[in-house]
Design a protein around this motif. Structure first.
Motif, PDB file in Angstrom:
ATOM      1  N   ARG A   1       0.814  -1.203   0.000  1.00 54.49           N
ATOM      2  CA  ARG A   1       0.000   0.000   0.000  1.00 54.49           C
ATOM      3  C   ARG A   1       0.852   1.258   0.000  1.00 54.49           C
ATOM      4  NH1 ARG A   1      -5.035   0.872   4.066  1.00 54.49           N
ATOM      5  NH2 ARG A   1      -3.496   1.400   5.599  1.00 54.49           N
TER       6      ARG A   1
ATOM      7  N   VAL B   1       2.985 -15.101   1.909  1.00 51.81           N
ATOM      8  CA  VAL B   1       3.489 -13.726   2.016  1.00 51.81           C
ATOM      9  C   VAL B   1       2.548 -12.927   2.921  1.00 51.81           C
ATOM     10  CG1 VAL B   1       4.074 -11.612   0.769  1.00 51.81           C
ATOM     11  CG2 VAL B   1       4.443 -13.835  -0.319  1.00 51.81           C
ATOM     12  N   VAL B   2       3.093 -12.349   3.972  1.00 51.23           N
ATOM     13  CA  VAL B   2       2.289 -11.527   4.882  1.00 51.23           C
ATOM     14  C   VAL B   2       2.401 -10.071   4.454  1.00 51.23           C
ATOM     15  CG1 VAL B   2       1.838 -10.873   7.269  1.00 51.23           C
ATOM     16  CG2 VAL B   2       2.853 -13.108   6.762  1.00 51.23           C
ATOM     17  N   CYS B   3       1.255  -9.433   4.219  1.00 50.42           N
ATOM     18  CA  CYS B   3       1.218  -8.036   3.780  1.00 50.42           C
ATOM     19  C   CYS B   3       0.877  -7.140   4.960  1.00 50.42           C
ATOM     20  CB  CYS B   3       0.149  -7.855   2.707  1.00 50.42           C
ATOM     21  SG  CYS B   3       0.435  -8.878   1.270  1.00 50.42           S
ATOM     22  N   ILE B   4       1.751  -6.167   5.199  1.00 47.54           N
ATOM     23  CA  ILE B   4       1.586  -5.247   6.322  1.00 47.54           C
ATOM     24  C   ILE B   4       1.379  -3.834   5.774  1.00 47.54           C
ATOM     25  CG2 ILE B   4       2.714  -4.305   8.390  1.00 47.54           C
ATOM     26  CD1 ILE B   4       2.581  -7.212   8.815  1.00 47.54           C
ATOM     27  N   LYS B   5       0.417  -3.128   6.371  1.00 54.64           N
ATOM     28  CA  LYS B   5       0.187  -1.740   5.946  1.00 54.64           C
ATOM     29  C   LYS B   5       0.832  -0.808   6.943  1.00 54.64           C
ATOM     30  CE  LYS B   5      -3.249  -3.544   5.304  1.00 54.64           C
ATOM     31  NZ  LYS B   5      -3.624  -4.930   5.113  1.00 54.64           N
TER      32      LYS B   5
ATOM     33  N   GLU C   1      -1.225 -21.632  12.617  1.00 55.44           N
ATOM     34  CA  GLU C   1      -1.004 -20.306  13.206  1.00 55.44           C
ATOM     35  C   GLU C   1      -1.926 -20.108  14.426  1.00 55.44           C
ATOM     36  OE1 GLU C   1       1.414 -18.483  11.570  1.00 55.44           O
ATOM     37  OE2 GLU C   1       1.269 -16.923  13.087  1.00 55.44           O
TER      38      GLU C   1
ATOM     39  N   LEU D   1      -5.369 -11.524  12.424  1.00 51.87           N
ATOM     40  CA  LEU D   1      -4.663 -11.974  11.219  1.00 51.87           C
ATOM     41  C   LEU D   1      -5.698 -12.558  10.261  1.00 51.87           C
ATOM     42  CD1 LEU D   1      -1.654 -12.402  10.197  1.00 51.87           C
ATOM     43  CD2 LEU D   1      -1.901 -14.757  10.974  1.00 51.87           C
TER      44      LEU D   1
ATOM     45  N   VAL E   1      -8.967  -6.570  -0.486  1.00 57.85           N
ATOM     46  CA  VAL E   1      -8.841  -6.987   0.914  1.00 57.85           C
ATOM     47  C   VAL E   1      -7.466  -6.592   1.470  1.00 57.85           C
ATOM     48  CG1 VAL E   1      -8.632  -9.027   2.394  1.00 57.85           C
ATOM     49  CG2 VAL E   1     -10.554  -8.823   0.822  1.00 57.85           C
ATOM     50  N   ILE E   2      -6.420  -6.841   0.695  1.00 65.41           N
ATOM     51  CA  ILE E   2      -5.060  -6.529   1.166  1.00 65.41           C
ATOM     52  C   ILE E   2      -4.917  -5.027   1.412  1.00 65.41           C
ATOM     53  CG2 ILE E   2      -2.613  -6.488   0.501  1.00 65.41           C
ATOM     54  CD1 ILE E   2      -3.226  -9.093  -1.107  1.00 65.41           C
ATOM     55  N   LEU E   3      -5.463  -4.226   0.492  1.00 65.96           N
ATOM     56  CA  LEU E   3      -5.317  -2.766   0.619  1.00 65.96           C
ATOM     57  C   LEU E   3      -6.142  -2.191   1.766  1.00 65.96           C
ATOM     58  CD1 LEU E   3      -5.266  -1.285  -2.986  1.00 65.96           C
ATOM     59  CD2 LEU E   3      -3.439  -1.308  -1.305  1.00 65.96           C
TER      60      LEU E   3
ATOM     61  N   ALA F   1      -7.701  -3.978   4.529  1.00 62.61           N
ATOM     62  CA  ALA F   1      -7.712  -4.619   5.851  1.00 62.61           C
ATOM     63  C   ALA F   1      -6.851  -3.843   6.828  1.00 62.61           C
ATOM     64  CB  ALA F   1      -7.217  -6.056   5.745  1.00 62.61           C
ATOM     65  N   GLU F   2      -7.305  -3.787   8.077  1.00 61.14           N
ATOM     66  CA  GLU F   2      -6.554  -3.068   9.114  1.00 61.14           C
ATOM     67  C   GLU F   2      -5.486  -3.964   9.743  1.00 61.14           C
ATOM     68  OE1 GLU F   2      -7.005   0.101   9.849  1.00 61.14           O
ATOM     69  OE2 GLU F   2      -8.627   0.308   8.399  1.00 61.14           O
ATOM     70  N   ILE F   3      -5.522  -5.226   9.418  1.00 55.84           N
ATOM     71  CA  ILE F   3      -4.635  -6.211  10.062  1.00 55.84           C
ATOM     72  C   ILE F   3      -3.720  -6.856   9.012  1.00 55.84           C
ATOM     73  CG2 ILE F   3      -6.151  -6.744  12.005  1.00 55.84           C
ATOM     74  CD1 ILE F   3      -7.326  -9.049  10.318  1.00 55.84           C
ATOM     75  N   PRO F   4      -2.652  -7.545   9.436  1.00 60.61           N
ATOM     76  CA  PRO F   4      -1.814  -8.234   8.456  1.00 60.61           C
ATOM     77  C   PRO F   4      -2.614  -9.283   7.691  1.00 60.61           C
ATOM     78  CG  PRO F   4      -0.682  -8.086  10.581  1.00 60.61           C
ATOM     79  CD  PRO F   4      -2.098  -7.634  10.815  1.00 60.61           C
ATOM     80  N   VAL F   5      -2.333  -9.382   6.403  1.00 64.48           N
ATOM     81  CA  VAL F   5      -3.036 -10.335   5.530  1.00 64.48           C
ATOM     82  C   VAL F   5      -2.010 -11.313   4.952  1.00 64.48           C
ATOM     83  CG1 VAL F   5      -4.460 -10.628   3.467  1.00 64.48           C
ATOM     84  CG2 VAL F   5      -4.749  -8.575   4.894  1.00 64.48           C
ATOM     85  N   VAL F   6      -2.237 -12.599   5.171  1.00 65.64           N
ATOM     86  CA  VAL F   6      -1.349 -13.616   4.634  1.00 65.64           C
ATOM     87  C   VAL F   6      -1.901 -14.114   3.306  1.00 65.64           C
ATOM     88  CG1 VAL F   6      -0.192 -15.818   5.052  1.00 65.64           C
ATOM     89  CG2 VAL F   6      -0.856 -14.370   6.986  1.00 65.64           C
ATOM     90  N   CYS F   7      -1.081 -14.032   2.264  1.00 61.38           N
ATOM     91  CA  CYS F   7      -1.490 -14.454   0.925  1.00 61.38           C
ATOM     92  C   CYS F   7      -0.930 -15.831   0.619  1.00 61.38           C
ATOM     93  CB  CYS F   7      -0.956 -13.478  -0.121  1.00 61.38           C
ATOM     94  SG  CYS F   7      -1.535 -11.814   0.142  1.00 61.38           S
TER      95      CYS F   7
END
Lengths: 129, 129
Positions: A100, A125-129, B22, B94, B117-119, B121-127
């Protein structure tokens, strides 16, 4: 092994905190990397800033209690290629990246490096904002 | 809480395995969700297939040793909105989703639900691929 790729200071703390806690929980080492082009396309000042950033990330990960190594990659690759190659080299099980960014007009965008890494990585892959 | 969103059988095992391990490691509950539109836009056959898929996911997560709940969401929302709302509702820490689909020509594409969702989400997103 967990790999965390950091790009700029803005998201450093959130990326490193997540990755270090995950590494500690799993009992594996954390590699923190930053990719630069290197050679004539990278100034001495940029290298020093990157080293400072990696130092800050290392101290934070140690404080959390993770076993950590940092790596400044300057191999002439674009960042996506550097990140993917490094994950293969250390046989990483999980990759943590920042996603982002904002356009000059303030619109939220998906960074092209993040997109490429998410699509091509062989591992979660973990995506962090 | 960890939320895992499953879309189709293809990636179910990888998504649920990662999310359940996890959840077990963190000592938190796993919610597995599948979003459908509902109403006249969703056939009885589609609902039954989705229930089967969630049942399979639940059995796998239990086998791994996670505390698990499944939810078939039919609220008239698009999947991205359903997933993001659900994460807020259960105060998830998560989110695990599937990414990457193939175009009819075989080219790798980034699904639009995953991107949104990735953009957002307020939390880390695992793809997971």
């Amino acid at each position: 092994m967990i790999v965390a790729a950091i790009d700029r200071r803005e998201r450093l703390e959130k990326i490193v905190t997540f990755a270090a806690e995950e590494a500690k929980m799993r009992g594996v080492k954390l590699h923190i990397i930053h990719s630069m082009h290197g050679g004539s396309r990278t100034s001495r000042e940029e290298v020093e800033q990157a080293e400072d950033m990696l130092g800050e990330a290392e101290r934070l990960a140690e404080k959390i209690g993770a076993e950590v190594e940092t790596h400044l990659l300057m191999r002439g690759n674009d960042p996506a290629k550097d990140i993917l190659l490094f994950c293969d080299e250390v046989k990483a099980e999980l990759l943590v990246i920042g996603v982002r960014k904002r356009s000059p007009a303030g619109k939220l965008l998906f960074g092209s490096t993040a997109q490429q890494v998410i699509l091509e990585a062989e591992i979660p892959v973990v995506c962090i904002k």
